[in-house]
Design an enzyme around this catalytic site. Sequence first.
Site, PDB file in Angstrom:
ATOM      1  N   ASP A 143       0.856  -1.192   0.000  1.00  7.99           N
ATOM      2  CA  ASP A 143       0.000   0.000   0.000  1.00  7.99           C
ATOM      3  C   ASP A 143       0.886   1.233   0.000  1.00  7.99           C
ATOM      4  OD1 ASP A 143      -2.782  -0.985   0.310  1.00  7.99           O
ATOM      5  OD2 ASP A 143      -2.011  -1.845   2.146  1.00  7.99           O
ATOM      6  N   ARG A 151       3.644   2.510   2.963  1.00  6.93           N
ATOM      7  CA  ARG A 151       4.338   1.404   3.631  1.00  6.93           C
ATOM      8  C   ARG A 151       5.838   1.420   3.394  1.00  6.93           C
ATOM      9  NH1 ARG A 151      -0.050   0.916   6.652  1.00  6.93           N
ATOM     10  NH2 ARG A 151      -1.767  -0.198   5.669  1.00  6.93           N
ATOM     11  N   ARG A 212      -6.781  10.673   2.265  1.00  7.02           N
ATOM     12  CA  ARG A 212      -6.336   9.632   1.342  1.00  7.02           C
ATOM     13  C   ARG A 212      -7.050   9.747  -0.006  1.00  7.02           C
ATOM     14  NH1 ARG A 212      -7.608   4.242   4.287  1.00  7.02           N
ATOM     15  NH2 ARG A 212      -6.570   3.335   2.463  1.00  7.02           N
ATOM     16  N   LYS A 242      -9.524   1.536  -5.220  1.00  4.77           N
ATOM     17  CA  LYS A 242     -10.203   1.084  -3.996  1.00  4.77           C
ATOM     18  C   LYS A 242     -10.979   2.236  -3.374  1.00  4.77           C
ATOM     19  CE  LYS A 242      -6.039   1.777  -1.148  1.00  4.77           C
ATOM     20  NZ  LYS A 242      -4.912   1.108  -0.465  1.00  4.77           N
ATOM     21  N   HIS A 243     -12.072   1.954  -2.649  1.00  5.46           N
ATOM     22  CA  HIS A 243     -12.608   0.694  -2.156  1.00  5.46           C
ATOM     23  C   HIS A 243     -14.040   0.582  -2.672  1.00  5.46           C
ATOM     24  CE1 HIS A 243      -9.714   2.432   0.732  1.00  5.46           C
ATOM     25  NE2 HIS A 243      -9.320   1.186   0.947  1.00  5.46           N
ATOM     26  N   HIS A 255     -11.844  -1.073   9.499  1.00  3.64           N
ATOM     27  CA  HIS A 255     -10.848  -1.876  10.207  1.00  3.64           C
ATOM     28  C   HIS A 255     -11.392  -2.350  11.559  1.00  3.64           C
ATOM     29  CE1 HIS A 255      -8.264   0.310   7.366  1.00  3.64           C
ATOM     30  NE2 HIS A 255      -7.418  -0.684   7.497  1.00  3.64           N
ATOM     31  N   ASP A 328     -10.505  -6.319   0.222  1.00  3.44           N
ATOM     32  CA  ASP A 328      -9.686  -5.600   1.179  1.00  3.44           C
ATOM     33  C   ASP A 328      -9.170  -6.646   2.167  1.00  3.44           C
ATOM     34  OD1 ASP A 328      -8.429  -3.602   2.606  1.00  3.44           O
ATOM     35  OD2 ASP A 328     -10.191  -2.312   2.738  1.00  3.44           O
TER      36      ASP A 328
END
Length: 429
Positions: A143, A151, A212, A242-243, A255, A328
Amino acid sequence: MLRRIGTTGLLVIALTACGGGGGSAEVEPTGGKAAPPARTTPAAPATTPAQQSAVARVLAGLSVEEKVGQLFMPVLYGTAADTVSGENQARYAARTPAKVIQKYHLGGVILFPQNVKSVGQVVGLTNGLQRASKEVPLLVGTDQENGLVSRMSALMTDFPGAAEIGATKDTALSREVAKATGEELRALGVNLDFAPVADVNVNPRNPVIGRRAFGDDPQKVAKMVAAAVKGFGDAKIAAAAKHFPGHGDTTVDSHTGLPVIKHSRSEWERIDAPPFKAAIGAGVDVVMSAHLVFPKLDPSGDPATLSKPILTGLLRGKLGFKGVVSTDALNMAGVRKKYNDGEIAVRAVLAGADLLLMPNDLPKAYDAVLAAVKSGRISKERLDQSVTRLLMLKQARGLLTEAPVASAERAAEVLRSSEHRRLAARVRD
């Protein structure tokens, strides 16, 4: 069983999860008719009959166990393919990343900050992971959205995130940043970026998307998303929008909970759909599902990741997407409310998913999908559809029968190059 031949060159594709944390974070149809997507030159190269034949040959050479393994992309622990890790042993009953890949015949691996120490180390890791894959080269994903979810931030150019790029209203910058990001990832041996975010952030209280996203205007976001998809294609790296069907209007983080989107069908078509239509029109390789309930698209109460009306009826049927559908991360709370980890994986495949990202319990998920295929609950034809899409993606990005080898020297030249740092400064200015 197929054996791949090592070659020189740079790696070309990769895989990851939805994000929801900074670069230093650890692992973690009903009614209506959508307009057809605009068609433009695809970012991914079109496949020829000869390439399709090559995919068919590879598919025919895989056992049922190997085909099931191609669907999975877990997190592995360690900074080298032969790192002995208690975490790998506890989770997968295999001591090293290489042994996990071989045990489950994995189709891909996703990288997180815990896998990242230095440029040379990551190059060695991705090359080692590819050598461990005996059937088909791996999708190696991460990601790297830039901004909040990055990341590989310890190694890569600090590019602005989507909100900053969106604020410029300059689609050329969106394409340039995506291309530069893809070039850096490719130099590290990563060939799939779980980006761009195609959500329209219309809820200022949204705890998981926010900056984001490229913005709150559907048409502006659509243009920025399409440009980013083309940029990743310029870098010869796979992109994932995404998403789906849209995570922009929620106050719940998937999450930790299960969001419910209350948009009507017409609101979805006006607000949420345009960026995904644009991504498909630009040739996006992968579309990632969202762990959220969208009652006006599917009244069952299941999250989109497990919804056949949404993934097959809407994404494939109405929007015409022919590429890879990724879930996901399957370890997120939003998808684990109603079913166990094995049933989640089976239902995701039945809904239309091809890539099962980060199952909470890989052994249980793998065994459940394999058992469902052997019992006929998942037909062999349905399994072959998903494996074929994954192999077509690998073929399109040069990963079907031989894995390119990343070079530490080349990576050192590309990462944080003066050209890329100037680009980041231009966006900020």
